[in-house]
Design a protein around this motif. Structure first.
Motif, PDB file in Angstrom:
ATOM      1  N   TYR A 252      41.715  12.979  31.796  1.00 56.33           N
ATOM      2  CA  TYR A 252      40.866  12.040  32.538  1.00 56.33           C
ATOM      3  C   TYR A 252      39.382  12.312  32.260  1.00 56.33           C
ATOM      4  O   TYR A 252      38.560  11.404  32.265  1.00 56.33           O
ATOM      5  CB  TYR A 252      41.157  12.190  34.036  1.00 56.33           C
ATOM      6  CG  TYR A 252      40.429  11.209  34.915  1.00 56.33           C
ATOM      7  CD1 TYR A 252      40.819   9.877  34.961  1.00 56.33           C
ATOM      8  CD2 TYR A 252      39.352  11.617  35.711  1.00 56.33           C
ATOM      9  CE1 TYR A 252      40.159   8.967  35.771  1.00 56.33           C
ATOM     10  CE2 TYR A 252      38.693  10.713  36.528  1.00 56.33           C
ATOM     11  CZ  TYR A 252      39.098   9.393  36.553  1.00 56.33           C
ATOM     12  OH  TYR A 252      38.447   8.492  37.347  1.00 56.33           O
ATOM     13  N   ARG A 253      39.089  13.571  31.998  1.00 59.96           N
ATOM     14  CA  ARG A 253      37.694  13.961  31.769  1.00 59.96           C
ATOM     15  C   ARG A 253      37.273  13.788  30.311  1.00 59.96           C
ATOM     16  O   ARG A 253      36.130  14.037  29.966  1.00 59.96           O
ATOM     17  CB  ARG A 253      37.501  15.418  32.184  1.00 59.96           C
ATOM     18  CG  ARG A 253      37.567  15.625  33.676  1.00 59.96           C
ATOM     19  CD  ARG A 253      37.595  17.103  33.987  1.00 59.96           C
ATOM     20  NE  ARG A 253      37.567  17.358  35.412  1.00 59.96           N
ATOM     21  CZ  ARG A 253      38.097  18.442  35.976  1.00 59.96           C
ATOM     22  NH1 ARG A 253      38.687  19.354  35.227  1.00 59.96           N
ATOM     23  NH2 ARG A 253      38.020  18.615  37.280  1.00 59.96           N
ATOM     24  N   ARG A 254      38.189  13.418  29.456  1.00 63.54           N
ATOM     25  CA  ARG A 254      37.870  13.236  28.038  1.00 63.54           C
ATOM     26  C   ARG A 254      37.786  11.741  27.720  1.00 63.54           C
ATOM     27  O   ARG A 254      38.291  10.908  28.474  1.00 63.54           O
ATOM     28  CB  ARG A 254      38.949  13.876  27.164  1.00 63.54           C
ATOM     29  CG  ARG A 254      39.038  15.384  27.319  1.00 63.54           C
ATOM     30  CD  ARG A 254      40.197  15.946  26.506  1.00 63.54           C
ATOM     31  NE  ARG A 254      40.442  17.329  26.865  1.00 63.54           N
ATOM     32  CZ  ARG A 254      39.789  18.375  26.352  1.00 63.54           C
ATOM     33  NH1 ARG A 254      38.856  18.165  25.433  1.00 63.54           N
ATOM     34  NH2 ARG A 254      40.054  19.600  26.741  1.00 63.54           N
ATOM     35  N   PRO A 255      37.179  11.389  26.599  1.00 64.63           N
ATOM     36  CA  PRO A 255      37.087   9.963  26.249  1.00 64.63           C
ATOM     37  C   PRO A 255      38.479   9.348  26.078  1.00 64.63           C
ATOM     38  O   PRO A 255      39.415  10.029  25.632  1.00 64.63           O
ATOM     39  CB  PRO A 255      36.339   9.979  24.910  1.00 64.63           C
ATOM     40  CG  PRO A 255      35.647  11.295  24.863  1.00 64.63           C
ATOM     41  CD  PRO A 255      36.493  12.255  25.635  1.00 64.63           C
ATOM     42  N   PRO A 256      38.632   8.064  26.428  1.00 68.19           N
ATOM     43  CA  PRO A 256      39.933   7.399  26.230  1.00 68.19           C
ATOM     44  C   PRO A 256      40.335   7.437  24.754  1.00 68.19           C
ATOM     45  O   PRO A 256      39.495   7.591  23.883  1.00 68.19           O
ATOM     46  CB  PRO A 256      39.666   5.954  26.656  1.00 68.19           C
ATOM     47  CG  PRO A 256      38.391   5.969  27.387  1.00 68.19           C
ATOM     48  CD  PRO A 256      37.611   7.157  26.951  1.00 68.19           C
ATOM     49  N   ASP A 257      41.601   7.292  24.512  1.00 68.49           N
ATOM     50  CA  ASP A 257      42.154   7.217  23.143  1.00 68.49           C
ATOM     51  C   ASP A 257      42.097   8.539  22.386  1.00 68.49           C
ATOM     52  O   ASP A 257      42.422   8.574  21.203  1.00 68.49           O
ATOM     53  CB  ASP A 257      41.438   6.146  22.290  1.00 68.49           C
ATOM     54  CG  ASP A 257      41.762   4.744  22.738  1.00 68.49           C
ATOM     55  OD1 ASP A 257      42.855   4.555  23.311  1.00 68.49           O
ATOM     56  OD2 ASP A 257      40.931   3.849  22.520  1.00 68.49           O
ATOM     57  N   THR A 258      41.674   9.628  23.044  1.00 62.95           N
ATOM     58  CA  THR A 258      41.518  10.872  22.282  1.00 62.95           C
ATOM     59  C   THR A 258      42.650  11.867  22.524  1.00 62.95           C
ATOM     60  O   THR A 258      42.662  12.931  21.912  1.00 62.95           O
ATOM     61  CB  THR A 258      40.180  11.560  22.620  1.00 62.95           C
ATOM     62  OG1 THR A 258      40.159  11.870  24.024  1.00 62.95           O
ATOM     63  CG2 THR A 258      39.009  10.684  22.264  1.00 62.95           C
TER      64      THR A 258
END
Lengths: 281, 267
Positions: A252-258
């Motif tokens: 959740y804390r990371r960019p989407p799609d990663t």
């Protein structure tokens, strides 16, 4: 064509008597009077007096257990709350975080995924039943080797196994010694089911190089505490939830799609080759 | 712990996990300049846009779960089944769960997963369809008289077979549904055998249930037990969702709340 339901009027009458009413064997909330669970006043006798895990076990089984057993169950929950998204249920949390699903949805759905035939909570039904039946066989004169041979003969899998004595990914289980220490610290001895579980483990290590896993350990321990397979299953319905939440937060804390990004060709298509869509005849 | 109970050293199994996930269902062709963006999608070899242009939703949903487009007879049978199962009705436990989500002002996006989870039940739910499919598949080449003797004498076999009674009586809609679907060209051996079993059960005041009709039709459409049960769960989803959403727009007072007088603790 029949238009009569040929109904039993007694059943209709029974159902009618229950319309608009709830009958509970458990308890409930009566505004101004209190909240009751299995005969206990929750706000006077449980909250602040008993631990959350004593309340959880009470709600799941109807049994108010002593603090040490509740602490043991709590420690066990810790053993199944790993924040590793490679575990199948946990990855549901990670995938949910990656697409910004709500944390409650992620946690509830991840916990549900542990209702699996091969890991998580569902196998407890089989493993508690196994050790209980195995002890009866031992009391009737069979030894661990004979109990294992009989279980293998009944096993339909290509590689025979006993639920609670095999684990995906790794052989052995680092949680056993931890829980043994927890048990000792809390004052628990080794009961008859646990003693037999150790004997079965020894036999299995010799026969097929497979040891006991946490599922087998907790099954034997809780069988010694007098719990049935179904009660054990009920007690651990949210067993993996916390690990799922942890995995959710990380993505959740990371960019989407990663999270584990996939190229189109990272899916190995093995279906039919391209073909024209036939018109409807 | 004594030496006797020393556990083995934990070590990885080094199991041969697949390097890639494989699928026979869907093929995405990447864009020329970005391998993460699909330029086209094919379902079992058919271009999705061509399917949109030429085929019905029922055809494509059959394709998705069975791997081939249906014949006209199969499509007609599936379409009628899908309509029949589109709503478990406002009194089913799964629908009531959906309504609780709605009226309780839970995020409406939670209605579907919650309600379909309840719709998985062993009683009048998807698990019952699974058990009924197993029962029909195992017995549909056998004499119904023998099967009745084995399964329905002095036992309540509903959850295992999908045949019996609900609320103390025969489920009329299930009987009508089986008779209607039996008339279609796509109906097969499972539905025909089920009708013979239902006729044999009628003197015992037992008959088809919705779950067993679904089980028989799904078998006749070539669905495996596992796929059929999950597919049944999917087919009830529209009604579950519609009822949940209907309540989501209403105040929390819009559904009954059992009074203290009618809340009876039996202990």
């Amino acid at each position: 064509m029949t238009h009569s339901t040929y109904s039993n009027p007694e059943i209709i009458d029974y159902l009618d008597q229950r319309r608009g009413k709830i009958f509970s064997n458990t308890g409930g909330w009566f505004p101004g009077k209190g909240v009751f669970s299995h005969g206990y006043s929750m706000l006077e006798e449980l909250v602040g007096e008993k631990t959350y895990f004593q309340v959880l076990i009470l709600n799941a089984t109807g049994k108010l257990v002593d603090r040490p057993l509740a602490d043991w169950v709590e420690a066990l929950y810790g053993c199944l709350s790993w924040p590793d998204p490679r575990i199948w249920c946990n990855q549901i949390g990670a995938l949910s975080g990656a697409v910004r699903t709500s944390v409650m949805s992620a946690t509830a759905m991840g916990a549900l995924a542990a209702d699996s035939r091969i890991y998580g909570v569902l196998p407890l039904l089989e493993s508690v039943a196994f050790i209980q039946q195995a002890l009866i066989k031992k009391q009737q004169g069979m030894n661990a080797g004979q109990i294992v041979d009989e279980a293998f003969a009944e096993c339909k899998a290509s590689k025979p196994y006993i639920m609670g004595y095999r684990r995906p990914i790794a052989k052995g289980d680092e949680r056993l010694e931890v829980m043994e220490k927890v048990g000792k610290k809390l004052g628990f001895g080794i009961g008859e089911h646990m003693l037999l579980a150790y004997e079965i483990e020894k036999t299995l290590l010799e026969k097929i190089d497979e040891g006991m896993n946490i599922n087998g350990y907790m099954s034997a321990f809780l069988a010694d505490q007098g719990f049935s397979p179904q009660e054990t299953y009920q007690m651990f319905s949210m067993l993996v939830a916390s690990g799922v939440t942890a995995c959710y937060l990380d993505t959740y804390r990371r960019p989407p799609d990663t999270f584990l990004p996939l190229r189109c060709d990272d899916i190995d298509y093995q279906g039919p080759p391209r073909r024209a869509v036939p018109d409807v005849k | 712990m004594s030496e006797e109970f020393k556990h083995e050293q934990v070590r990885s199994r080094n199991e041969p996990f697949a390097q890639k996930t494989a699928s026979q269902i869907w093929h995405e062709t990447p864009a020329v300049d970005n391998p993460y963006i699909a330029a086209s999608s094919h379902c079992y070899g058919y271009d999705l846009h061509e399917l949109m242009h030429k085929r019905s939703y029922v055809d494509v949903i059959f394709l998705l779960f069975r791997g081939e487009l249906p014949s006209a007879a199969q499509a007609e049978l599936l379409q009628q089944l899908m309509i029949a199962l589109i709503n478990p009705g406002p009194r089913h436990a799964a629908t009531r769960a959906a309504m609780n989500v709605g009226v309780g002002k839970t995020d409406p996006l939670h209605i579907l997963p919650i309600a379909t989870a309840v719709y998985a039940g062993e009683y009048s739910g998807a698990k019952e369809v699974e058990m009924s499919m197993t029962f029909i598949e195992a017995n549909c080449e056998r004499d119904v008289a023998v099967v009745v003797q084995e399964n329905f004498i002095d036992t309540d076999a509903v959850e295992r077979t999908g045949f019996g009674v609900r609320h103390g009586g025969i489920e009329l809609r299930a009987v009508q549904l089986a008779q209607q679907l039996q008339q279609l060209d796509g109906a097969g051996n499972a539905l025909a055998w089920g009708n013979r079993l239902a006729a044999a059960l009628t003197p015992m005041k037992k008959n088809w249930l919705i779950t067993s009709v679904a089980a028989a039709v799904l078998l006749d459409l070539g669905f495996s037990t596992r796929v059929g049960a999950s597919f049944f769960q999917l087919l009830g989803a529209p009604g579950l969702l519609a009822h949940g959403l209907e309540m989501a727009g209403k105040p929390i007072l819009a559904m009954p709340f059992v009074s203290d007088e009618n809340y009876i603790v039996e202990r």
